[in-house]
Design an enzyme around this catalytic site. Structure first.
Site, PDB file in Angstrom:
ATOM      1  N   HIS A 401       0.816  -1.218   0.000  1.00 17.78           N
ATOM      2  CA  HIS A 401       0.000   0.000   0.000  1.00 17.78           C
ATOM      3  C   HIS A 401       0.850   1.268   0.000  1.00 17.78           C
ATOM      4  O   HIS A 401       0.310   2.375  -0.143  1.00 17.78           O
ATOM      5  CB  HIS A 401      -0.910   0.005   1.230  1.00 17.78           C
ATOM      6  CG  HIS A 401      -2.211   0.735   1.014  1.00 17.78           C
ATOM      7  ND1 HIS A 401      -2.547   1.326  -0.190  1.00 17.78           N
ATOM      8  CD2 HIS A 401      -3.249   0.981   1.849  1.00 17.78           C
ATOM      9  CE1 HIS A 401      -3.748   1.889  -0.084  1.00 17.78           C
ATOM     10  NE2 HIS A 401      -4.185   1.706   1.151  1.00 17.78           N
ATOM     11  N   ASP A 405      -2.410   1.612  -4.526  1.00 16.25           N
ATOM     12  CA  ASP A 405      -3.660   1.927  -3.836  1.00 16.25           C
ATOM     13  C   ASP A 405      -4.699   0.839  -4.086  1.00 16.25           C
ATOM     14  O   ASP A 405      -4.543  -0.009  -4.968  1.00 16.25           O
ATOM     15  CB  ASP A 405      -4.193   3.283  -4.305  1.00 16.25           C
ATOM     16  CG  ASP A 405      -3.295   4.439  -3.847  1.00 16.25           C
ATOM     17  OD1 ASP A 405      -2.710   4.338  -2.750  1.00 16.25           O
ATOM     18  OD2 ASP A 405      -3.173   5.420  -4.601  1.00 16.25           O
TER      19      ASP A 405
END
Length: 429
Positions: A401, A405
């Site tokens: 992350h 995304d």
């Protein structure tokens, strides 16, 4: 006596060091040319280091479990100096002789100005073999085509000399079958206090442990899950697996079909085909798929299918089977585990419906394939919805992350699912 320094040779792209795991010779032992002197281990693969000369092992500079850099001297071998002198008759100097000498020198300059670039090869060649190749004018392509009789198909001195002789006599070189040395037996674990047993991790387990903790401490792991209907794939494989094996000599598993879909999705979403180096993102040009495979001792290793997006289904099946079989037999080479840009692991092999795999650094994603199960499902038709039995599985996508995304991570795994569900049941292989 002359002294020769035995150095740790280059073993493949991005392999910078190795751990000494076993000395096959001790000080005072006689060594033949190309005979294995010690065993080493890189991050993933074990190999033998041969001697480039005949002689006697006089010094060992590193102990078992020491880490050695590529190019470092690891042992000293003493060999008899060759100081023989030959008297050569001097030919009469004529114009014809001078012209002939000039032609030879022109050819020599051409050869020297265009040296063979051994570093561009994925194979390991000993310095002795390289020197013979240079002296005999053997190209890298010719050298790579020789079937080596050494461990893991390594080309030995005898192999290249036979090849040279075949060129002179225009006789084909016989194919040699690689052989492997016997596995070293290890001491049984010791039981203490008559109860619990304490067993030290083996080298591979220690490495895996370190990699897993480093990945967890490096990447911000996030998971996305999606269920996929693979009924068409199941039916197609059942219909074609026997014909496929008969024609190609290879077993047809589900893995190459899944790998094909992943490679396609990576082309669609190049943002998943990247790596992270500190605060920099490296966009990978090639799509090299890592596939988790079992080792003989039960540990896992991740060999890599290079340029996976360029393979058709037959090529993918051959690559998957080759790497999987060599992993089980302990015959993977150092470069077989290098250069991966994305990894796939099949947790369904062990009956798991889905999992949360740990990212293989410095990649940014890993896909877990769950077990294929027969389940009741809603089937939509123009006449209405019905309940039927379908073959379904879960895809579990772990991604970093820090740079990926949810939109990208989720879209990627959804695209893999779409490719699998759109599989043509009438497809030719």
């Amino acid at each position: 006596m002359a002294k020769f320094e035995l150095k740790l040779p280059k073993m493949g792209e991005s392999v910078a060091e190795a751990t000494i795991t076993n000395w096959l010779k001790k000080v005072g032992d006689k060594i033949e040319i190309d005979e294995a002197v010690l065993e080493i281990a890189t991050d993933k693969v074990d190999s033998e280091i041969p001697s480039e000369i005949s002689g006697v092992l006089s010094e060992i500079l590193f102990n078992v479990n020491d880490i050695v850099k590529v190019g470092q001297t690891i042992a000293i071998i003493e060999t008899e100096a060759q100081n023989a002198t030959t008297v050569i008759a001097t030919p009469e100097v004529t114009t014809e002789n001078l012209v002939a000498v000039e032609e030879i020198m022109d050819k020599a300059v051409t050869v020297v100005s265009e040296p063979v670039n051994f570093s561009s090869s994925d194979k390991f060649f000993s310095p002795l073999v390289k020197n013979i190749a240079k002296q005999e004018g053997i190209s890298l392509a010719e050298l790579e085509a020789i079937n080596g009789s050494g461990k893991e198909g390594r080309v030995t001195k005898e192999d290249i000399l036979k090849f040279v002789e075949s060129l002179k006599s225009n006789v084909a070189v016989p194919v040699s079958i690689p052989t492997t040395s016997n596995q070293q037996t290890k001491a049984a674990p010791v039981s203490i206090n008559g109860g619990d047993e304490i067993v030290e991790m083996d080298r591979m387990r220690k490495l895996i442990s370190g990699y897993m903790m480093a990945s967890i401490n490096t990447s911000a792991h996030v998971q996305s899950f999606i269920e996929v209907d693979v009924t068409n794939i199941w039916k197609w494989r059942e219909k074609n697996k026997n014909a496929f094996e008969k024609r190609e000599g290879e077993k047809l598993t589900f893995t190459p079909i899944f790998m094909e879909a992943v490679a396609k999705a990576l082309k669609d979403f190049p943002g998943m085909n990247i790596s992270v180096d500190g605060e920099y993102i490296i966009k990978k040009k090639n799509i090299n798929l890592g596939m988790a495979a079992a080792l003989p001792n039960g540990n896992l290793i991740v060999p890599v299918i290079k340029n996976a997006d360029q393979l058709n289904l037959v090529g993918m099946a051959k690559a998957v089977n080759d790497l999987g079989n060599r992993a089980k037999e302990g015959k993977l080479k150092p470069d077989d585990t290098q250069g991966g840009t994305y990894t796939v692991t099949n947790v369904g092999t062990f009956g798991s419906v889905f999992g949360t795999p740990i990212i293989n650094q410095p990649q940014v994603g890993i896909l877990a394939l769950g077990a294929i199960r027969k389940v009741p499902a809603v089937i939509e038709t123009p006449e209405g919805d019905f309940i039927g039995i379908r073959n379904k599985m879960f895809l579990s996508h772990s991604y970093d992350h820090r740079v990926v995304d949810g939109a990208l991570g989720g879209s990627f795994v959804k695209r893999v699912a779409e490719y699998l569900e759109a599989f043509d049941i009438n497809r030719e292989f």
